[in-house]
Design a protein around this motif. Sequence first.
Motif, mmCIF file in Angstrom:
data_model
loop_
_atom_site.group_PDB
_atom_site.id
_atom_site.type_symbol
_atom_site.label_atom_id
_atom_site.label_comp_id
_atom_site.label_asym_id
_atom_site.label_seq_id
_atom_site.Cartn_x
_atom_site.Cartn_y
_atom_site.Cartn_z
ATOM 1 N N SER A 292 -5.409 3.800 3.498
ATOM 2 C CA SER A 292 -3.988 3.437 3.596
ATOM 3 C C SER A 292 -3.482 3.621 5.023
ATOM 4 C CB SER A 292 -3.142 4.293 2.647
ATOM 5 O OG SER A 292 -3.640 4.167 1.334
ATOM 6 N N TRP B 241 -4.770 1.065 7.318
ATOM 7 C CA TRP B 241 -4.086 -0.206 7.075
ATOM 8 C C TRP B 241 -2.679 -0.234 7.672
ATOM 9 C CZ3 TRP B 241 -6.608 -4.213 6.963
ATOM 10 C CH2 TRP B 241 -6.033 -5.426 6.595
ATOM 11 N N MET C 88 -1.631 -2.034 -5.866
ATOM 12 C CA MET C 88 -2.741 -2.000 -4.910
ATOM 13 C C MET C 88 -3.568 -3.288 -4.986
ATOM 14 S SD MET C 88 -2.370 0.458 -2.986
ATOM 15 C CE MET C 88 -2.240 2.198 -2.603
ATOM 16 N N VAL D 255 0.848 -1.209 0.000
ATOM 17 C CA VAL D 255 0.000 0.000 0.000
ATOM 18 C C VAL D 255 0.881 1.257 0.000
ATOM 19 C CG1 VAL D 255 -1.604 1.386 1.407
ATOM 20 C CG2 VAL D 255 -2.074 -1.039 1.029
ATOM 21 N N TRP E 227 0.999 4.024 -2.950
ATOM 22 C CA TRP E 227 0.785 5.451 -2.671
ATOM 23 C C TRP E 227 1.884 6.281 -3.372
ATOM 24 C CZ3 TRP E 227 -1.003 7.318 2.843
ATOM 25 C CH2 TRP E 227 -1.395 8.656 2.771
#
Length: 151
Positions: A115, A118, A38, A19, A23
Amino acid sequence: MPLLPTLSTFFIVLSAVLVAAGWVLIIKNRKSSHRKVMIAAAISALIFFIIYASRTIFVGNTSFGGPDDIKAFYTIFLVFHILLATVGAVFGIVTLTFAFNRKIKKHEKIGPVTSIIWFFTAITGVAVYLLLYIIYDGGKTTSMIKAILGT
Ligand code: HEM
Protein backbone atom coordinates in the motif's frame (compact mmCIF):
# COMPACT_ATOMS: atom_id res chain seq x y z
CA MET A 1 -4.82 18.81 -21.30
CA PRO A 2 -3.50 15.68 -23.03
CA LEU A 3 -6.29 13.05 -22.98
CA LEU A 4 -4.52 9.70 -22.44
CA PRO A 5 -1.93 10.86 -19.86
CA THR A 6 -4.68 12.69 -17.93
CA LEU A 7 -6.84 9.55 -18.00
CA SER A 8 -4.02 7.22 -16.92
CA THR A 9 -2.95 9.60 -14.12
CA PHE A 10 -6.58 9.70 -12.97
CA PHE A 11 -6.62 5.88 -12.69
CA ILE A 12 -3.33 5.79 -10.69
CA VAL A 13 -4.77 8.31 -8.24
CA LEU A 14 -8.09 6.43 -8.08
CA SER A 15 -6.33 3.15 -7.30
CA ALA A 16 -4.27 4.80 -4.51
CA VAL A 17 -7.44 6.31 -3.00
CA LEU A 18 -9.11 2.88 -3.15
CA VAL A 19 -6.08 1.22 -1.46
CA ALA A 20 -6.28 3.82 1.33
CA ALA A 21 -10.02 3.14 1.70
CA GLY A 22 -9.38 -0.64 1.69
CA TRP A 23 -6.81 -0.21 4.45
CA VAL A 24 -9.28 1.75 6.60
CA LEU A 25 -11.93 -0.94 5.97
CA ILE A 26 -9.70 -3.81 7.16
CA ILE A 27 -8.73 -1.81 10.27
CA LYS A 28 -12.46 -1.62 10.98
CA ASN A 29 -12.61 -5.40 10.34
CA ARG A 30 -14.97 -4.99 7.38
CA LYS A 31 -13.54 -7.96 5.49
CA SER A 32 -15.95 -8.25 2.60
CA SER A 33 -15.76 -4.51 1.84
CA HIS A 34 -11.94 -4.66 2.09
CA ARG A 35 -11.95 -7.45 -0.50
CA LYS A 36 -14.23 -5.55 -2.94
CA VAL A 37 -12.42 -2.21 -2.61
CA MET A 38 -8.95 -3.78 -3.01
CA ILE A 39 -10.09 -5.68 -6.12
CA ALA A 40 -11.44 -2.37 -7.50
CA ALA A 41 -8.02 -0.79 -6.70
CA ALA A 42 -6.25 -3.58 -8.60
CA ILE A 43 -8.59 -3.18 -11.62
CA SER A 44 -8.03 0.57 -11.62
CA ALA A 45 -4.24 0.00 -11.54
CA LEU A 46 -4.64 -2.43 -14.46
CA ILE A 47 -6.63 0.16 -16.46
CA PHE A 48 -3.82 2.66 -15.79
CA PHE A 49 -1.28 0.17 -17.11
CA ILE A 50 -3.31 -0.68 -20.25
CA ILE A 51 -3.72 3.01 -21.16
CA TYR A 52 -0.07 3.74 -20.40
CA ALA A 53 1.24 0.73 -22.37
CA SER A 54 -1.03 1.38 -25.42
CA ARG A 55 0.04 5.01 -25.51
CA THR A 56 3.70 4.01 -25.33
CA ILE A 57 3.27 1.56 -28.23
CA PHE A 58 0.86 3.46 -30.52
CA VAL A 59 1.44 7.14 -29.73
CA GLY A 60 4.85 7.18 -28.09
CA ASN A 61 6.58 8.81 -25.17
CA THR A 62 6.82 12.54 -24.70
CA SER A 63 10.17 14.06 -23.83
CA PHE A 64 10.53 16.73 -21.15
CA GLY A 65 9.90 20.19 -22.60
CA GLY A 66 10.93 22.31 -19.62
CA PRO A 67 14.20 24.20 -18.97
CA ASP A 68 17.49 22.30 -19.30
CA ASP A 69 18.58 22.87 -15.68
CA ILE A 70 15.48 21.01 -14.43
CA LYS A 71 15.80 18.20 -16.96
CA ALA A 72 18.24 16.11 -14.86
CA PHE A 73 15.99 16.46 -11.83
CA TYR A 74 12.97 15.41 -13.91
CA THR A 75 14.77 12.37 -15.34
CA ILE A 76 15.86 11.13 -11.87
CA PHE A 77 12.29 11.65 -10.64
CA LEU A 78 10.87 9.76 -13.63
CA VAL A 79 13.23 6.79 -13.11
CA PHE A 80 12.31 6.75 -9.40
CA HIS A 81 8.61 6.70 -10.33
CA ILE A 82 9.07 3.89 -12.88
CA LEU A 83 11.00 1.81 -10.29
CA LEU A 84 8.28 2.38 -7.68
CA ALA A 85 5.53 1.44 -10.17
CA THR A 86 7.33 -1.76 -11.19
CA VAL A 87 8.05 -2.85 -7.60
CA GLY A 88 4.48 -1.84 -6.64
CA ALA A 89 3.00 -3.98 -9.42
CA VAL A 90 5.01 -7.05 -8.35
CA PHE A 91 4.13 -6.51 -4.67
CA GLY A 92 0.47 -6.00 -5.66
CA ILE A 93 0.34 -9.33 -7.48
CA VAL A 94 2.02 -11.12 -4.53
CA THR A 95 -0.37 -9.43 -2.04
CA LEU A 96 -3.42 -10.48 -4.08
CA THR A 97 -2.08 -14.03 -4.53
CA PHE A 98 -1.62 -14.40 -0.73
CA ALA A 99 -5.17 -13.10 -0.21
CA PHE A 100 -6.78 -15.47 -2.73
CA ASN A 101 -4.77 -18.45 -1.41
CA ARG A 102 -5.91 -17.57 2.11
CA LYS A 103 -2.33 -17.05 3.30
CA ILE A 104 -3.71 -14.29 5.48
CA LYS A 105 -0.72 -13.93 7.87
CA LYS A 106 1.64 -13.33 4.94
CA HIS A 107 -0.96 -11.12 3.25
CA GLU A 108 -1.28 -8.96 6.37
CA LYS A 109 2.49 -8.55 6.55
CA ILE A 110 3.04 -7.54 2.94
CA GLY A 111 -0.25 -5.56 2.54
CA PRO A 112 0.91 -2.36 4.29
CA VAL A 113 4.25 -2.41 2.40
CA THR A 114 2.43 -2.77 -0.94
CA SER A 115 0.00 0.00 0.00
CA ILE A 116 2.76 2.45 0.95
CA ILE A 117 4.75 1.72 -2.24
CA TRP A 118 1.54 2.32 -4.20
CA PHE A 119 0.90 5.67 -2.47
CA PHE A 120 4.40 6.86 -3.44
CA THR A 121 3.88 5.56 -6.99
CA ALA A 122 0.73 7.68 -7.29
CA ILE A 123 2.30 10.79 -5.73
CA THR A 124 5.41 10.63 -7.96
CA GLY A 125 3.16 9.78 -10.95
CA VAL A 126 1.14 12.96 -10.44
CA ALA A 127 4.38 14.97 -10.07
CA VAL A 128 5.71 13.53 -13.36
CA TYR A 129 2.40 14.36 -15.08
CA LEU A 130 2.46 17.95 -13.76
CA LEU A 131 6.10 18.48 -14.77
CA LEU A 132 5.65 16.93 -18.20
CA TYR A 133 2.33 18.42 -19.33
CA ILE A 134 0.99 21.10 -17.00
CA ILE A 135 3.83 23.18 -15.55
CA TYR A 136 5.80 23.04 -18.83
CA ASP A 137 4.71 22.19 -22.36
CA GLY A 138 5.58 18.63 -23.34
CA GLY A 139 8.50 18.09 -25.71
CA LYS A 140 8.50 15.87 -28.79
CA THR A 141 6.43 12.68 -28.89
CA THR A 142 7.92 9.77 -30.79
CA SER A 143 6.02 6.58 -31.49
CA MET A 144 7.64 3.20 -30.99
CA ILE A 145 5.71 1.88 -34.01
CA LYS A 146 6.74 4.90 -36.11
CA ALA A 147 10.32 4.46 -34.99
CA ILE A 148 10.27 0.76 -35.94
CA LEU A 149 8.57 1.37 -39.32
CA GLY A 150 10.81 4.36 -39.93
CA THR A 151 7.94 6.62 -41.03
C1 HEM B 1 -3.06 -2.34 4.30
C2 HEM B 1 -2.69 -3.52 4.39
C3 HEM B 1 -3.62 -4.71 4.35
C4 HEM B 1 -4.06 -5.43 5.41
C5 HEM B 1 -3.73 -5.21 6.88
C6 HEM B 1 -4.92 -6.48 4.88
C7 HEM B 1 -5.57 -7.43 5.64
C8 HEM B 1 -6.43 -8.39 5.16
C9 HEM B 1 -7.06 -9.40 5.95
C10 HEM B 1 -6.94 -9.57 7.47
C11 HEM B 1 -7.83 -10.16 5.11
C12 HEM B 1 -8.65 -11.39 5.48
C13 HEM B 1 -10.08 -11.14 5.61
C14 HEM B 1 -10.73 -12.46 5.89
O1 HEM B 1 -10.36 -13.11 6.87
O2 HEM B 1 -11.62 -12.81 5.10
C15 HEM B 1 -7.68 -9.63 3.78
C16 HEM B 1 -8.31 -10.12 2.67
C17 HEM B 1 -8.13 -9.63 1.36
N1 HEM B 1 -7.28 -8.61 1.00
FE1 HEM B 1 -6.14 -7.51 2.25
N2 HEM B 1 -4.99 -6.37 3.51
C18 HEM B 1 -4.19 -5.30 3.14
C19 HEM B 1 -3.94 -4.85 1.86
C20 HEM B 1 -4.48 -5.39 0.70
C21 HEM B 1 -4.14 -5.00 -0.65
C22 HEM B 1 -3.12 -3.90 -1.02
C23 HEM B 1 -4.91 -5.76 -1.50
C24 HEM B 1 -4.99 -5.77 -3.01
C25 HEM B 1 -4.15 -5.21 -3.83
C26 HEM B 1 -5.72 -6.63 -0.68
C27 HEM B 1 -6.66 -7.55 -1.15
C28 HEM B 1 -7.36 -8.44 -0.39
C29 HEM B 1 -8.34 -9.39 -0.91
C30 HEM B 1 -8.73 -9.54 -2.39
C31 HEM B 1 -8.82 -10.13 0.19
C32 HEM B 1 -9.90 -11.21 0.15
C33 HEM B 1 -9.36 -12.60 0.06
C34 HEM B 1 -10.51 -13.59 -0.04
O3 HEM B 1 -11.40 -13.55 0.80
O4 HEM B 1 -10.50 -14.37 -1.00
N3 HEM B 1 -5.43 -6.40 0.64
N4 HEM B 1 -6.80 -8.56 3.83
